[in-house]
Design a protein around this motif. Structure first.
Motif, PDB file in Angstrom:
ATOM      1  N   SER A   1       0.829  -1.216   0.000  1.00 31.93           N
ATOM      2  CA  SER A   1       0.000   0.000   0.000  1.00 31.93           C
ATOM      3  C   SER A   1       0.856   1.256   0.000  1.00 31.93           C
ATOM      4  CB  SER A   1      -0.929   0.003   1.217  1.00 31.93           C
ATOM      5  OG  SER A   1      -0.188  -0.040   2.430  1.00 31.93           O
ATOM      6  N   VAL A   2       2.063   1.164   0.535  1.00 31.62           N
ATOM      7  CA  VAL A   2       2.981   2.300   0.529  1.00 31.62           C
ATOM      8  C   VAL A   2       3.479   2.557  -0.890  1.00 31.62           C
ATOM      9  CG1 VAL A   2       5.199   3.164   1.382  1.00 31.62           C
ATOM     10  CG2 VAL A   2       3.639   1.941   2.922  1.00 31.62           C
TER      11      VAL A   2
ATOM     12  N   GLN B   1       1.248   4.399  -3.481  1.00 31.80           N
ATOM     13  CA  GLN B   1       1.067   5.851  -3.440  1.00 31.80           C
ATOM     14  C   GLN B   1       1.720   6.551  -4.620  1.00 31.80           C
ATOM     15  OE1 GLN B   1      -1.218   6.817  -1.293  1.00 31.80           O
ATOM     16  NE2 GLN B   1      -1.170   4.624  -0.776  1.00 31.80           N
ATOM     17  N   ARG B   2       2.578   5.862  -5.342  1.00 26.96           N
ATOM     18  CA  ARG B   2       3.158   6.454  -6.553  1.00 26.96           C
ATOM     19  C   ARG B   2       2.082   6.826  -7.563  1.00 26.96           C
ATOM     20  NH1 ARG B   2       7.540   1.541  -7.228  1.00 26.96           N
ATOM     21  NH2 ARG B   2       8.808   2.013  -5.370  1.00 26.96           N
TER      22      ARG B   2
ATOM     23  N   ASN C   1      -0.394   8.556  -7.144  1.00 28.50           N
ATOM     24  CA  ASN C   1      -0.845   9.939  -7.009  1.00 28.50           C
ATOM     25  C   ASN C   1      -0.202  10.850  -8.046  1.00 28.50           C
ATOM     26  OD1 ASN C   1      -2.645  10.346  -4.433  1.00 28.50           O
ATOM     27  ND2 ASN C   1      -1.065   8.867  -3.843  1.00 28.50           N
TER      28      ASN C   1
ATOM     29  N   LEU D   1      -6.823  11.928  -0.890  1.00 31.86           N
ATOM     30  CA  LEU D   1      -5.737  12.906  -1.001  1.00 31.86           C
ATOM     31  C   LEU D   1      -6.023  14.203  -0.247  1.00 31.86           C
ATOM     32  CD1 LEU D   1      -2.951  13.499  -2.178  1.00 31.86           C
ATOM     33  CD2 LEU D   1      -4.096  14.436  -4.200  1.00 31.86           C
TER      34      LEU D   1
ATOM     35  N   HIS E   1      -5.289  13.453   3.281  1.00 28.54           N
ATOM     36  CA  HIS E   1      -3.850  13.235   3.452  1.00 28.54           C
ATOM     37  C   HIS E   1      -3.097  14.560   3.459  1.00 28.54           C
ATOM     38  CE1 HIS E   1      -4.476   9.072   3.356  1.00 28.54           C
ATOM     39  NE2 HIS E   1      -4.289   8.819   2.078  1.00 28.54           N
TER      40      HIS E   1
ATOM     41  N   THR F   1       1.695   1.648   8.219  1.00 27.56           N
ATOM     42  CA  THR F   1       1.546   2.269   6.899  1.00 27.56           C
ATOM     43  C   THR F   1       0.654   3.498   6.940  1.00 27.56           C
ATOM     44  OG1 THR F   1      -0.252   0.709   6.369  1.00 27.56           O
ATOM     45  CG2 THR F   1       1.982   0.110   5.669  1.00 27.56           C
TER      46      THR F   1
ATOM     47  N   ILE G   1       1.733   6.796   4.796  1.00 23.98           N
ATOM     48  CA  ILE G   1       1.015   6.980   3.532  1.00 23.98           C
ATOM     49  C   ILE G   1       0.637   8.440   3.261  1.00 23.98           C
ATOM     50  CG2 ILE G   1      -1.245   6.560   2.461  1.00 23.98           C
ATOM     51  CD1 ILE G   1      -0.923   3.623   3.129  1.00 23.98           C
TER      52      ILE G   1
ATOM     53  N   ALA H   1       1.764  10.128  -0.176  1.00 26.26           N
ATOM     54  CA  ALA H   1       0.748  10.426  -1.184  1.00 26.26           C
ATOM     55  C   ALA H   1       0.864  11.875  -1.650  1.00 26.26           C
ATOM     56  CB  ALA H   1      -0.648  10.154  -0.615  1.00 26.26           C
TER      57      ALA H   1
ATOM     58  N   HIS I   1       4.164  12.373  -3.735  1.00 22.67           N
ATOM     59  CA  HIS I   1       4.062  11.875  -5.108  1.00 22.67           C
ATOM     60  C   HIS I   1       3.159  12.764  -5.956  1.00 22.67           C
ATOM     61  CE1 HIS I   1       6.460   8.284  -4.773  1.00 22.67           C
ATOM     62  NE2 HIS I   1       5.776   7.850  -3.732  1.00 22.67           N
ATOM     63  N   TRP I   2       2.083  13.260  -5.357  1.00 22.92           N
ATOM     64  CA  TRP I   2       1.181  14.146  -6.095  1.00 22.92           C
ATOM     65  C   TRP I   2       1.885  15.431  -6.495  1.00 22.92           C
ATOM     66  CZ3 TRP I   2      -1.356  18.822  -4.403  1.00 22.92           C
ATOM     67  CH2 TRP I   2      -2.344  19.273  -5.300  1.00 22.92           C
TER      68      TRP I   2
END
Length: 357
Positions: free
Chosen positions: A217-218, A221-222, A224, A249, A252, A309, A313, A317, A320-321
């Motif tokens: 799950s980590v 996050q790519r 995003n 998001l 987050h 996680t 995360i 997230a 990566h966004w």
């Protein structure tokens, strides 16, 4: 469902394209395809996207389809590029994309023929129905629930048929999507924008949950960054148009902001505000972890994984966004190519994404 199509004029010819990185599940995928009754594909194109293939693909698993199966290599350019390399060599009027971790049911070929025969002349693509088998004796894990969400996903290329001419018109998959994420939604939106409708057929394909480690799950996050690319290409409302879940998001981002604000406030001599920021971070992180723990099996390893996680995360997230926003800041959409097989002008006003959800 699709329709109204024209029946009684023969079963449409189709080819199957399977991108793969040589996973063991490809064997089961090919065996299931070979065992399906009804009209077989004109050809099966396996696109080997491994950067350095150390072992051959299990072509013998194709059984009766072995003589119709051929391979291409794309050298690790990602599933979008692999699918493009496959369909661009296809001569059949329909191209069916399957992932290498799915297994079609025994009646798949026959139901596919019904789906394609029922497709209206203005239908550009027909989606299969995915079924994710889960253990009935326990609650699913977080990873299993995520995979089960594919049952409701729109236009997933785990089993998706497109007119080959439509793929050529919209230039196929956008190869800027390097992961198996959002490249299918991007294609569906461009097909719709070109005036074609999409629908859901009756054929069913099994999508088992593949094994994954506790940090899957980590790494996910790519994706995003791909969401940032989607916003750049299709606008902020693409979530609604592509029938994609909005995700967490915004939450987050808030949790991450609190995590950054708390120490900054403490360093500037504002302890009460710092404590408030830390409390909000803890509250947001706890809510996220609880939302993932409660629906699951609640075993000690699963709970420990969710707690660990859920801390990392949110900032990943957001990171990566933001990376995606910068990387794709100048991205422009792919434009349709002129096509002799475009739908009639009246079809341009048809409702996109038609059929039964």
């Amino acid at each position: 469902m699709c329709g109204p199509g024209v029946r009684g004029h023969g079963v449409p010819a189709y080819a199957v394209v399977v991108p793969t990185i040589g996973r063991d599940c490809l064997t089961a995928c090919l065996r299931a395809l070979a065992a399906a009754d009804g009209r077989p594909p004109e050809e099966v194109v396996l696109v080997d996207d491994r950067t350095d293939p150390a072992t051959p693909l299990p072509l013998e698993a194709a059984g009766v389809l072995r003589d119709r199966t051929r391979t291409l290599r794309t050298g690790g350019r990602g599933p979008a590029a692999a699918r493009n390399a496959g369909w661009r060599t296809v001569r059949a009027p329909w191209t069916v994309f399957l992932d290498d971790d799915v297994q079609v049911l025994p009646d798949w070929s026959r139901r596919l023929a019904e789906d394609l025969s029922a497709a209206a002349a203005t239908t550009g693509g027909v989606q299969g129905r995915l079924r994710v088998p889960l253990d009935p004796d326990r609650r699913p894990t977080d990873w299993e629930r995520g995979t089960a969400g594919l049952e409701h996903a729109a236009w997933a290329t785990a089993d998706m048929a497109y007119r080959t001419a439509v793929l050529a018109e919209v230039q196929g998959f956008d190869e800027r999507f390097r992961r198996a994420f959002r490249e299918d939604a991007d294609l569906a939106l461009r097909v719709s924008d070109a005036g074609w409708s999409l629908c859901r057929g009756r054929r069913i394909t099994r999508h088992p949950v593949r094994d994954a480690d506790r940090w899957v799950s980590v790494r996910a996050q790519r994706g995003n960054a791909d969401d940032a690319l989607m916003s750049r290409l299709h606008g902020r409302d693409w979530w609604h148009r592509a029938r994609a879940p909005r995700g967490r998001l915004p939450r987050h981002a808030l949790v991450t902001a609190m995590a950054l604000a708390a120490p900054a406030l403490a360093l500037t001599g504002r302890p009460r505000a710092a404590r408030a920021g830390a409390a909000l971070w803890a509250l947001g992180t706890g809510e996220f972890a609880l939302a993932r723990v409660l629906p699951g099996p609640r075993t000690a390893p699963e709970v420990a994984t969710m707690l660990a996680t859920s801390v990392v995360i949110p900032p990943l997230a957001v990171g990566h966004w933001l990376t995606g926003l910068v990387r794709h800041r100048a991205a422009v959409p792919l434009r349709p190519m002129p096509s002799k097989r475009a739908p009639a002008p009246t079809a341009r006003r048809a409702t996109p994404f038609g059929g039964t959800p």
